[in-house]
Write a protein that holds these residues in place. Structure first.
Motif, short mmCIF file in Angstrom:
data_model
loop_
_atom_site.label_atom_id
_atom_site.label_comp_id
_atom_site.label_asym_id
_atom_site.label_seq_id
_atom_site.Cartn_x
_atom_site.Cartn_y
_atom_site.Cartn_z
N ASP A 137 -10.00 -9.37 -15.83
CA ASP A 137 -10.26 -9.17 -14.41
C ASP A 137 -10.26 -7.68 -14.16
OD1 ASP A 137 -10.53 -9.25 -11.76
OD2 ASP A 137 -8.57 -10.15 -11.32
N ARG A 138 -11.30 -7.19 -13.48
CA ARG A 138 -11.40 -5.73 -13.39
C ARG A 138 -10.36 -5.14 -12.46
NH1 ARG A 138 -16.94 -4.72 -9.97
NH2 ARG A 138 -16.28 -5.89 -8.16
N SER A 139 -9.75 -5.99 -11.62
CA SER A 139 -8.72 -5.42 -10.74
C SER A 139 -7.51 -4.96 -11.56
CB SER A 139 -8.28 -6.45 -9.70
OG SER A 139 -7.66 -7.53 -10.37
N GLN A 140 -7.37 -5.50 -12.77
CA GLN A 140 -6.28 -5.06 -13.63
C GLN A 140 -6.49 -3.65 -14.16
OE1 GLN A 140 -6.60 -8.77 -16.00
NE2 GLN A 140 -4.39 -8.56 -16.15
N LEU A 141 -7.72 -3.14 -14.01
CA LEU A 141 -8.00 -1.79 -14.49
C LEU A 141 -7.60 -0.73 -13.47
CD1 LEU A 141 -11.41 -2.38 -16.22
CD2 LEU A 141 -9.24 -1.93 -17.30
N THR A 142 -7.25 -1.15 -12.25
CA THR A 142 -6.75 -0.21 -11.27
C THR A 142 -5.24 -0.11 -11.46
OG1 THR A 142 -8.48 -0.80 -9.76
CG2 THR A 142 -6.57 0.28 -8.82
N LYS A 143 -4.80 1.07 -11.88
CA LYS A 143 -3.39 1.19 -12.27
C LYS A 143 -2.67 2.16 -11.36
CE LYS A 143 -4.56 0.06 -16.94
NZ LYS A 143 -4.37 0.27 -18.34
N VAL A 144 -1.41 1.88 -11.12
CA VAL A 144 -0.55 2.83 -10.41
C VAL A 144 0.26 3.55 -11.47
CG1 VAL A 144 1.28 3.12 -8.74
CG2 VAL A 144 -0.45 1.36 -8.41
N LEU A 145 0.05 4.88 -11.55
CA LEU A 145 0.63 5.59 -12.69
C LEU A 145 2.12 5.87 -12.51
CD1 LEU A 145 -2.11 8.09 -13.84
CD2 LEU A 145 -1.69 5.76 -14.54
N ASN A 146 2.56 6.13 -11.26
CA ASN A 146 4.00 6.38 -11.12
C ASN A 146 4.74 5.06 -10.99
OD1 ASN A 146 2.71 6.09 -8.66
ND2 ASN A 146 4.42 7.01 -7.56
N ARG A 147 5.88 4.97 -11.66
CA ARG A 147 6.63 3.72 -11.64
C ARG A 147 7.32 3.54 -10.29
NH1 ARG A 147 9.54 4.63 -17.24
NH2 ARG A 147 7.72 4.56 -18.60
N PRO A 148 7.57 2.29 -9.90
CA PRO A 148 8.25 2.08 -8.62
C PRO A 148 9.64 2.71 -8.64
CG PRO A 148 7.93 0.01 -9.80
CD PRO A 148 7.14 1.03 -10.50
N GLY A 149 9.97 3.40 -7.56
CA GLY A 149 11.28 4.02 -7.44
C GLY A 149 11.41 5.34 -8.16
N SER A 150 10.34 5.82 -8.74
CA SER A 150 10.46 7.08 -9.48
C SER A 150 10.38 8.25 -8.52
CB SER A 150 9.33 7.17 -10.51
OG SER A 150 8.10 7.19 -9.83
N LYS A 151 10.90 9.38 -8.94
CA LYS A 151 10.79 10.58 -8.10
C LYS A 151 10.48 11.78 -8.99
CE LYS A 151 15.80 11.42 -7.76
NZ LYS A 151 16.42 11.85 -8.74
N VAL A 152 10.11 12.83 -8.31
CA VAL A 152 9.71 14.02 -9.05
C VAL A 152 10.95 14.71 -9.64
CG1 VAL A 152 9.75 15.51 -7.03
CG2 VAL A 152 8.27 16.08 -8.95
N LYS A 153 10.77 15.23 -10.81
CA LYS A 153 11.86 15.90 -11.50
C LYS A 153 12.23 17.18 -10.76
CE LYS A 153 11.56 15.66 -16.07
NZ LYS A 153 11.02 16.04 -17.39
N ALA A 154 13.49 17.47 -10.69
CA ALA A 154 13.92 18.67 -9.95
C ALA A 154 13.46 19.93 -10.66
CB ALA A 154 15.45 18.66 -9.83
N GLY A 155 13.06 20.90 -9.88
CA GLY A 155 12.71 22.19 -10.46
C GLY A 155 11.26 22.32 -10.88
N ILE A 156 10.48 21.27 -10.73
CA ILE A 156 9.08 21.35 -11.14
C ILE A 156 8.29 22.25 -10.19
CG2 ILE A 156 6.95 20.00 -11.32
CD1 ILE A 156 8.77 19.59 -13.65
#
Lengths: 158, 353
Positions: A137-156
């Motif tokens: 199913d082509r809808s499976q090819l649409t991906k969310v790259l950041n994981r749920p609940g993730s945040k940006v690393k400090a200092g970036i």
């Protein structure tokens, strides 16, 4: 007398060629470059520069390096990347800060040009080496790259 | 003597149950069927061998999925080709278009008949054996020319014309190099040529001129079969598939099989003339005559391998290079070589055991 030297050189060079291919023939067992793909699925490893799909690596604290600058979205020539972002309060400084909500990647539209990865100032997205990308199913090819609940690393962002 | 005795038993049995005329016709049909079966099987397995050898030369593995080590691969290919539709062009000359594959295949089948596979195991021991072989091998090109001309396709026509140029030129070298060896044997009959070689294979008996003749023969023979590096007849990058561009299905398979059988024939002629046909080296298996089949096929396959080695090593020649090689190099060398061989035979300088 170049006639005879031509013959001599001709035969010599032909034999040189034959010895090279003959050498390949004798060593073909060891050096065969063929991957017998479905059989060696467990051990087959793609080379580092192979462009499988774009991924966003997360570390053990579920932190990524994406600041939501949208450089990749602008760099992408065919709109494969969509970034949904908003301004949230930073718990540490108490200021409002741009943060990504979802980094959406349409693998079905991606041409593997790599411009997004070159454009990324913080190296948040990289190439993965997987290649079995077919789905039913082509809808499976649409991906969310950041994981749920993730945040940006400090200092970036500094 | 096993094979010989089998043929003798069948022969006696046939003549005991029916009148002489009918029996000999049945016998001919049986032999023809046996050779046809050999033709099909040998052709298919040569294709497989070619593909595996090509793969090994290129550090690949080759077809190894259909059956153990891929031994049924070409059988499957043949089945596929049989079941495919025979397409043709609208403005093709239909009669000649359909006739051409049979010309090619029949000429190579006829050549197979004269080879001495082992002692007394030869379908047709004609007293002008080599002459017959040279004559037959030049008929095949008519099929190629007909196929190229009648398919009404410019690529096919160019391919066929190149084939004509090439075969007519290289026929000379094949003939003359074999003639060099005939000087040594004094006979054209293949069974007698084998008899002569009981005192040492002809390539040893004739030493230097024989080796030169063998090299010329292998070069010209490769050219005769239209194989790389002389494959401008079907140069894929220039002409599509050359003379058989418009053929499909089984008719294409006929051309394809004939090409491989021709390669086998060229190698078999070289085996018979230069390497003592079914004779074993140093007479190690002289007491078991039926082993001659294995010696014959073994030597032939070695020479076939040599031709495959050529194919996967050398780049294709241009037309002018092709003709330069034949008319400026092979032919003069060949003529001088004949004179040298004649002197050698005259002064009795041959090596005999």
């Amino acid at each position: 007398m170049s006639y005879f030297s031509d013959i001599y050189n001709g035969i010599k060079t032909l034999l040189t060629g034959m010895s090279i291919t003959g050498n390949y023939f004798l060593h073909s067992r060891k050096g065969a470059i063929t991957q017998q793909y479905p059989d060696n699925r467990e051990t087959l490893k793609m080379f580092d520069r192979f462009r499988g799909e774009v991924i966003m690596p997360h570390d053990e604290n579920n932190e990524h390096r994406c600041t939501g600058c949208q450089s990749c979205e602008i760099a992408c020539p065919n709109g494969s990347i969509e970034i949904i972002w908003d301004r949230q309060l930073d718990p540490e400084t108490g200021k409002k800060k741009k943060m990504i909500d979802k980094h959406i990647y349409h693998l079905s539209m991606c041409t593997m040009c790599g411009l997004c990865i070159e454009a990324c100032p913080t190296d948040a997205i990289v190439w993965a080496q997987n290649f079995e990308n077919s789905v039913y199913d082509r809808s499976q090819l649409t991906k969310v790259l950041n994981r749920p609940g993730s945040k940006v690393k400090a200092g970036i962002e500094d | 003597m096993k094979i010989v005795s089998i043929t003798k038993t069948v022969h006696d049995w046939l003549f005991s149950i029916m009148p002489e005329g009918a029996a000999s016709i049945v016998e001919m049909v049986l032999i023809a069927v046996a050779y046809l079966a050999f033709f099909a099987v040998a052709g298919l397995y040569l294709v497989l061998l070619e593909r595996r050898v090509a793969a090994w030369f290129q550090l690949r593995l080759g077809p190894n999925r259909v059956g153990p080590q891929g031994i049924f691969q070409t059988m499957a290919d043949a089945l596929k080709l049989v079941s495919k539709e025979l397409t043709g062009t609208i403005k093709a000359d239909n009669f000649l278009y359909n006739l051409a594959p049979y010309f090619v295949i029949v000429s190579s089948l006829m050549a197979l008949a004269v080879f001495p596979f082992t002692q007394e195991f030869q379908a047709f021991d004609i007293n002008i054996g080599i002459f017959f072989l040279i004559a037959i091998s030049s008929i095949g090109v008519i099929g190629i020319l007909l196929g190229g001309w009648s398919s009404n396709n410019k690529y096919a026509l160019i391919g066929a014309m190149r084939s004509g140029v090439q075969t007519i030129s290289y026929e000379l070298s094949v003939g003359l190099s074999l003639l060099t060896m005939v000087l040594l044997t004094g006979t054209l009959q293949l069974s007698e040529i084998v008899e002569v070689q009981k005192n040492g294979w002809l390539i040893v008996q004739g030493h230097i001129p024989a080796i030169i003749a063998f090299m010329i023969y292998m070069i010209a023979g490769t050219a005769e079969t239209n194989r790389a590096p002389f494959d401008l007849v079907e140069a894929e990058s220039e002409l599509g598939a050359g003379f058989h561009t418009e053929y499909s299905g089984m008719k294409f398979a006929y051309f394809f099989l004939a090409e491989f059988i021709n390669m086998f024939i060229i190698a078999a002629i070289a085996t018979t003339i230069f390497f003592g046909a079914w004779l074993s080296p140093f007479g190690i298996t002289d007491s078991i005559p039926w082993l001659g089949v294995f010696w014959f096929l073994g030597k032939t396959l070695l020479l076939v391998f040599l031709m495959m080695w050529f194919r996967w090593t050398f780049p294709r020649l241009r037309v002018d290079q092709l003709l330069t090689l034949e008319w400026k190099y092979l032919l003069p060398i060949n003529l001088v070589n004949i004179v040298i061989m004649a002197i050698l035979v005259w002064l009795n300088l041959t090596i005999k055991f």
